[in-house]
Motif scaffolding. Structure first.
Motif, PDB file in Angstrom:
ATOM      1  N   THR A 298       9.024   3.976  -4.525  1.00 40.83           N
ATOM      2  CA  THR A 298       9.230   2.963  -5.562  1.00 40.83           C
ATOM      3  C   THR A 298      10.700   2.571  -5.492  1.00 40.83           C
ATOM      4  O   THR A 298      11.501   3.266  -4.855  1.00 40.83           O
ATOM      5  CB  THR A 298       8.926   3.533  -6.962  1.00 40.83           C
ATOM      6  OG1 THR A 298       9.671   4.740  -7.122  1.00 40.83           O
ATOM      7  CG2 THR A 298       7.442   3.808  -7.141  1.00 40.83           C
TER       8      THR A 298
ATOM      9  N   GLY B 181       4.965   8.017  -0.436  1.00 41.06           N
ATOM     10  CA  GLY B 181       5.016   6.712  -1.089  1.00 41.06           C
ATOM     11  C   GLY B 181       6.428   6.449  -1.582  1.00 41.06           C
ATOM     12  O   GLY B 181       7.293   7.339  -1.534  1.00 41.06           O
TER      13      GLY B 181
ATOM     14  N   HIS C 120       0.804  -1.215   0.000  1.00 40.16           N
ATOM     15  CA  HIS C 120       0.000   0.000   0.000  1.00 40.16           C
ATOM     16  C   HIS C 120       0.846   1.279   0.000  1.00 40.16           C
ATOM     17  O   HIS C 120       0.341   2.353  -0.274  1.00 40.16           O
ATOM     18  CB  HIS C 120      -0.979   0.006   1.193  1.00 40.16           C
ATOM     19  CG  HIS C 120      -0.290   0.121   2.526  1.00 40.16           C
ATOM     20  ND1 HIS C 120       0.327  -0.938   3.139  1.00 40.16           N
ATOM     21  CD2 HIS C 120      -0.111   1.184   3.351  1.00 40.16           C
ATOM     22  CE1 HIS C 120       0.848  -0.532   4.283  1.00 40.16           C
ATOM     23  NE2 HIS C 120       0.601   0.742   4.441  1.00 40.16           N
ATOM     24  N   ASN C 121       2.135   1.150   0.323  1.00 38.05           N
ATOM     25  CA  ASN C 121       3.000   2.336   0.283  1.00 38.05           C
ATOM     26  C   ASN C 121       3.819   2.433  -0.998  1.00 38.05           C
ATOM     27  O   ASN C 121       4.558   3.390  -1.189  1.00 38.05           O
ATOM     28  CB  ASN C 121       3.936   2.340   1.487  1.00 38.05           C
ATOM     29  CG  ASN C 121       3.200   2.646   2.774  1.00 38.05           C
ATOM     30  OD1 ASN C 121       2.248   3.432   2.760  1.00 38.05           O
ATOM     31  ND2 ASN C 121       3.597   2.008   3.853  1.00 38.05           N
ATOM     32  N   ARG C 122       3.690   1.418  -1.836  1.00 36.53           N
ATOM     33  CA  ARG C 122       4.446   1.403  -3.087  1.00 36.53           C
ATOM     34  C   ARG C 122       3.668   2.123  -4.176  1.00 36.53           C
ATOM     35  O   ARG C 122       2.925   1.515  -4.919  1.00 36.53           O
ATOM     36  CB  ARG C 122       4.626  -0.051  -3.550  1.00 36.53           C
ATOM     37  CG  ARG C 122       5.856  -0.687  -3.017  1.00 36.53           C
ATOM     38  CD  ARG C 122       6.108  -2.005  -3.731  1.00 36.53           C
ATOM     39  NE  ARG C 122       7.316  -2.573  -3.219  1.00 36.53           N
ATOM     40  CZ  ARG C 122       8.528  -2.175  -3.598  1.00 36.53           C
ATOM     41  NH1 ARG C 122       8.672  -1.290  -4.552  1.00 36.53           N
ATOM     42  NH2 ARG C 122       9.585  -2.710  -3.040  1.00 36.53           N
ATOM     43  N   HIS C 123       3.842   3.397  -4.227  1.00 37.12           N
ATOM     44  CA  HIS C 123       3.142   4.155  -5.268  1.00 37.12           C
ATOM     45  C   HIS C 123       3.791   5.521  -5.406  1.00 37.12           C
ATOM     46  O   HIS C 123       4.525   5.987  -4.520  1.00 37.12           O
ATOM     47  CB  HIS C 123       1.655   4.307  -4.916  1.00 37.12           C
ATOM     48  CG  HIS C 123       1.419   4.936  -3.586  1.00 37.12           C
ATOM     49  ND1 HIS C 123       1.519   6.299  -3.376  1.00 37.12           N
ATOM     50  CD2 HIS C 123       1.118   4.392  -2.372  1.00 37.12           C
ATOM     51  CE1 HIS C 123       1.268   6.565  -2.105  1.00 37.12           C
ATOM     52  NE2 HIS C 123       1.038   5.414  -1.466  1.00 37.12           N
ATOM     53  N   LYS C 124       3.525   6.124  -6.527  1.00 34.01           N
ATOM     54  CA  LYS C 124       3.940   7.510  -6.705  1.00 34.01           C
ATOM     55  C   LYS C 124       2.931   8.409  -5.993  1.00 34.01           C
ATOM     56  O   LYS C 124       1.803   7.980  -5.742  1.00 34.01           O
ATOM     57  CB  LYS C 124       3.996   7.850  -8.187  1.00 34.01           C
ATOM     58  CG  LYS C 124       5.150   7.165  -8.919  1.00 34.01           C
ATOM     59  CD  LYS C 124       5.167   7.571 -10.378  1.00 34.01           C
ATOM     60  CE  LYS C 124       6.329   6.969 -11.140  1.00 34.01           C
ATOM     61  NZ  LYS C 124       7.641   7.477 -10.697  1.00 34.01           N
ATOM     62  N   VAL C 125       3.348   9.625  -5.673  1.00 32.32           N
ATOM     63  CA  VAL C 125       2.468  10.552  -4.954  1.00 32.32           C
ATOM     64  C   VAL C 125       2.035  11.671  -5.907  1.00 32.32           C
ATOM     65  O   VAL C 125       2.887  12.329  -6.512  1.00 32.32           O
ATOM     66  CB  VAL C 125       3.193  11.137  -3.720  1.00 32.32           C
ATOM     67  CG1 VAL C 125       2.391  12.269  -3.101  1.00 32.32           C
ATOM     68  CG2 VAL C 125       3.452  10.037  -2.701  1.00 32.32           C
ATOM     69  N   GLU C 126       0.730  11.849  -6.018  1.00 26.97           N
ATOM     70  CA  GLU C 126       0.229  12.912  -6.900  1.00 26.97           C
ATOM     71  C   GLU C 126       0.554  14.273  -6.314  1.00 26.97           C
ATOM     72  O   GLU C 126       0.419  14.482  -5.100  1.00 26.97           O
ATOM     73  CB  GLU C 126      -1.290  12.774  -7.048  1.00 26.97           C
ATOM     74  CG  GLU C 126      -1.699  12.085  -8.343  1.00 26.97           C
ATOM     75  CD  GLU C 126      -3.203  12.096  -8.511  1.00 26.97           C
ATOM     76  OE1 GLU C 126      -3.755  13.185  -8.768  1.00 26.97           O
ATOM     77  OE2 GLU C 126      -3.798  11.016  -8.345  1.00 26.97           O
TER      78      GLU C 126
ATOM     79  N   SER D 124       8.785   1.173   4.184  1.00 28.15           N
ATOM     80  CA  SER D 124       7.333   1.109   4.280  1.00 28.15           C
ATOM     81  C   SER D 124       6.850   1.496   5.680  1.00 28.15           C
ATOM     82  O   SER D 124       5.884   2.252   5.839  1.00 28.15           O
ATOM     83  CB  SER D 124       6.865  -0.298   3.919  1.00 28.15           C
ATOM     84  OG  SER D 124       5.462  -0.353   3.953  1.00 28.15           O
TER      85      SER D 124
ATOM     86  N   ASP E  62       0.886  13.127   2.249  1.00 25.45           N
ATOM     87  CA  ASP E  62       0.941  11.839   1.557  1.00 25.45           C
ATOM     88  C   ASP E  62       2.413  11.471   1.343  1.00 25.45           C
ATOM     89  O   ASP E  62       3.273  12.347   1.245  1.00 25.45           O
ATOM     90  CB  ASP E  62       0.203  11.934   0.204  1.00 25.45           C
ATOM     91  CG  ASP E  62      -0.087  10.568  -0.400  1.00 25.45           C
ATOM     92  OD1 ASP E  62       0.172   9.543   0.277  1.00 25.45           O
ATOM     93  OD2 ASP E  62      -0.562  10.504  -1.559  1.00 25.45           O
TER      94      ASP E  62
END
Lengths: 153, 406
Positions: free
Chosen positions: A59, A57, A19-25, A71, A55
C-alpha cells in the motif's frame, strides 16, 4: 534511452498493479519504506513460511516508477524462496547500477528488465529501488526501514 | 534581454541532445562570463590569504576581500561593517540562531515563522527553541498564499522576540507584507530576520528602507558562485553578539586560557575566507546593476505573465498560491492531476526542460497544502518567451504520455 518508451511500459505495469495493492493476512513482515527526498512512501507486507514467500502486497503512494517497480517485484517474488528473492535482489541492484547488462543473466527478472533504462537516469534510481530496498530489510528481519536516499542502493 | 543568453556558457550545452531550457533558477542560477572571469582572474592574479601577508600580493587579496564587501554593502544599502560573508543563506541563518537566538532568547519568548519557510529558516529555530525554551509560533497563509493582517495581529504579540520570514517563499513565490511585519515587530520589541534567498534575484532589497534587523541571502541564486553567502546585521546588534565559529582571523589576542575577539564583521569570519566567491558575488552584482533592475523586473514579469496564462489554460493543472502575475516573483509551483511530480519532471527533462520536483525543503508547507510534493518552474534573467512556450507545450503532453485521455 527513450524515456517515453520506458514510460509506456511503466503505465502498462501500473494498470496491472491493482492486484498487488492489498494488505496481507497473517503477514510475518510489515515494513514501511520512504524516500525522504520526494515523499514516496510504500508499505510492503510479506507472509513467509517454511522459507517461502507465500503472499506479498503493498500500500502507499509514489511516482509511477516506484509503483510499477513495487508491483513487478511482488509478482516476481510471490511463491519463491527467500534465497531466490535475495538472488533477484542482487540481480536487480546490479542491473540498476549498470554493473549487469547481459540480458541472458537478467532474464529471470522477467518484465522487470523493462526498468533497465533507469540505470541511465541517476535522479530516478531511488524511485525504482525503494521497494527492493524495503524487501531486503524485511527479509533481514528489520522492523524499521532506514529509508532510501540519493546515491545509495 | 535575449542577447544576454550569450553571457551564460552553460546555456549553450545540449541536454538529451536538445537545447537546455533551464527553468530551475530558484534552486540555483547559471553564472555569467563576468562572474567566471572575475573568479579566474582573482585566482590567477591576486590569490593570497587576506589580512595576513605583509607583501604586496597579500594586500591585493585583502583589497579584493574588502572591495567585495563594499559592493555587497552598497547593493543592500548597508555599510561595509554590517556585512558578514558566510558560505550561504543557511549558514547566515544558523549564525543568527546561535549567536543571537541562543544568546538572547529565553523561556516565555516567542519566535514567529511562516509555515512556508524553507527548512534553512526553520530547523535552526527549532534548535533555538529546544535550547532556550522559546516557543515557535507559525503564521499560516490564506488560501491564496497571502499572510493577512488578521493573522499577523493574532501571532505577533508582546511575547514575540524574533520574527524570521522569507521575503518570497521558494514555493509560492509570493512576497510577504514585510512593512506590516516590521511595524508590528517594532511595537512588540522583536527583531526581524529576513531571508532574501528567493527575493534578491528579482528585486532590490534595501535593508535600511525595510528596516529589518538581519537579512541573508546566497550568492549562487544571484548568478554568483556556490559557497558564498551574506549576512547583513544592524551594527548595534552584531556588536553585542558573541562569535559563531571561532579560530583564526576572528580574534583580538589569544592566550593559553582566554581570547579576545575581533570587531565585527571579522568576529564572524573565522578561518580563511572564500575570497574567490566574494569576488564572484561582487561581479554578479555589478553585472545585474549594469543590466538595470527595472529591465530585470519587467522581463521577469513578462515571463511570469506568459507562464501563468499558459498554465491556467491547460486542463488538470493545480497552481499553488495566487495565480496573479503581480503577486509573484520567480517561481510557480503546480501539479498535474493524477501524475506524480517526479514523473512530470522526468517527462519535461526528456524535452531538455529542467524543473524541480519534490518537497523543495519546505515539508511543513507541503503538509499545510496537503500534498506530498509538487513541480516548480522558476525563471531567471536569461529565460525567454521561447523557453516558456517550449515548457508549456511539453507540459501539455504529460497526461497523454502517462496514459490519460486528456
Amino acid at each position: 534511452m527513450d524515456l517515453k518508451a520506458l514510460y509506456n511500459q511503466i503505465i502498462v505495469e501500473n494498470s496491472r498493479a491493482v492486484h498487488n495493492r492489498h494488505k496481507v493476512e497473517h503477514a510475518t513482515a510489515v515494513l514501511e519504506g520512504v524516500n525522504p527526498s520526494c515523499g514516496d512512501d510504500i508499505t510492503l507486507e510479506l507472509k513467509v513460511s517454511d522459507g517461502i514467500i507465500k503472499d506479498a502486497g503493498f500500500t502507499g503512494t509514489g511516482c509511477a516508477i516506484s509503483q510499477a517497480s513495487t508491483s513487478m517485484m511482488i509478482d516476481l517474488i510471490t511463491g519463491k524462496t527467500v534465497e531466490e528473492a535475495k538472488n533477484f535482489l542482487n540481480l536487480f541492484y546490479g542491473m540498476i547500477k549498470g554493473d549487469i547488462t547481459d540480458d541472458d543473466q537478467l532474464e529471470v527478472l522477467d518484465d522487470i528488465v523493462s526498468l533497465k533504462g533507469i540505470s541511465h537516469m541517476p535522479g530516478r534510481v531511488k524511485c525504482a529501488v525503494l521497494a527492493w530496498h524495503t524487501l531486503e530489510e524485511a527479509l533481514d528481519g528489520k522492523t524499521e526501514s532506514k529509508g532510501c536516499s540519493d546515491g545509495e542502493l | 534581454m535575449k542577447i544576454i543568453r550569450d553571457d551564460f556558457p552553460i546555456l549553450s550545452v545540449l541536454e538529451n541532445g536538445k537545447p537546455l531550457i533551464y527553468l530551475d533558477n530558484a534552486a540555483t542560477t547559471s553564472k555569467p562570463l563576468a562572474v567566471l572571469n572575475a573568479v579566474e582572474t582573482y585566482y590567477r592574479m591576486d590569490n593570497a590569504n587576506p589580512h595576513r601577508g605583509v607583501y604586496e600580493l597579500g594586500a591585493r587579496a585583502t583589497k579584493a576581500h574588502e572591495d567585495s564587501r563594499k559592493i555587497v554593502g552598497d547593493f543592500l544599502n548597508a555599510s561595509s561593517d554590517e556585512i558578514v560573508f558566510t558560505q550561504n543563506a543557511t549558514e547566515s541563518l544558523n549564525l543568527i540562531a546561535y549567536s543571537y537566538g541562543i544568546e538572547f532568547l529565553k523561556k516565555g519568548d516567542e519566535i514567529v515563522l511562516s509555515v512556508a519557510e524553507h527548512h534553512s529558516n526553520l530547523v535552526p529555530w527549532q534548535r533555538v527553541s529546544k535550547i532556550t525554551g522559546a516557543k515557535l509560533v507559525y503564521l499560516y497563509p490564506d488560501n491564496m498564499g497571502h499572510l493577512t493582517e488578521e493573522e499577523l495581529d493574532k501571532k505577533i504579540t508582546s511575547k514575540t522576540r524574533l520574527i524570521a520570514v522569507a521575503q518570497v517563499s521558494n514555493i509560492l513565490g509570493i512576497e510577504i507584507p514585510i512593512d506590516s511585519i516590521v511595524r508590528r515587530a517594532r511595537n512588540a520589541g522583536a527583531v526581524v530576520v529576513l531571508d532574501c534567498a528567493q527575493s534578491i534575484p528579482h528585486m532590490i532589497v534595501d535593508v535600511k528602507a525595510l528596516d529589518v534587523d538581519f537579512a541573508v541571502f546566497s550568492g549562487h541564486k544571484l548568478y554568483a558562485p556556490m559557497g558564498i553567502g551574506v549576512l547583513y546585521g544592524k551594527k548595534d546588534l552584531l556588536d553585542k553578539m558573541p562569535p559563531f565559529l571561532t579560530g583564526g582571523d576572528m580574534i583580538g589576542s589569544v592566550h593559553e586560557q582566554s581570547s579576545t575577539y575581533a570587531e565585527v564583521p571579522r568576529r564572524f569570519e573565522a578561518g580563511t575566507r572564500n575570497v574567490g566567491g566574494e569576488v564572484g558575488l561582487a561581479a554578479a552584482i555589478n553585472y545585474l546593476n549594469s543590466l538595470g533592475w527595472e529591465n530585470i523586473k519587467n522581463h521577469e514579469k513578462e515571463l511570469m505573465t506568459q507562464a501563468l496564462k499558459g498554465l491556467t489554460d491547460i486542463p488538470h493543472i493545480t497552481i499553488y498560491g495566487d495565480p496573479s502575475p503581480d503577486k509573484r516573483h520567480g517561481v510557480i509551483s503546480f501539479n498535474v492531476e493524477e501524475v506524480h511530480p517526479h514523473d512530470t519532471a522526468s517527462l519535461l527533462d526528456s524535452d531538455g526542460i529542467t524543473v524541480r520536483a519534490g518537497h523543495h525543503c519546505a515539508q511543513p508547507l507541503m503538509e499545510y497544502l496537503k500534498i506530498n510534493s509538487c513541480v516548480r518552474v522558476s525563471f531567471g534573467i536569461y529565460n525567454t518567451k521561447e523557453d516558456v512556450d517550449i515548457f508549456i507545450n511539453s507540459l501539455k503532453n504529460v497526461r497523454g504520455l502517462m496514459g490519460y485521455g486528456s
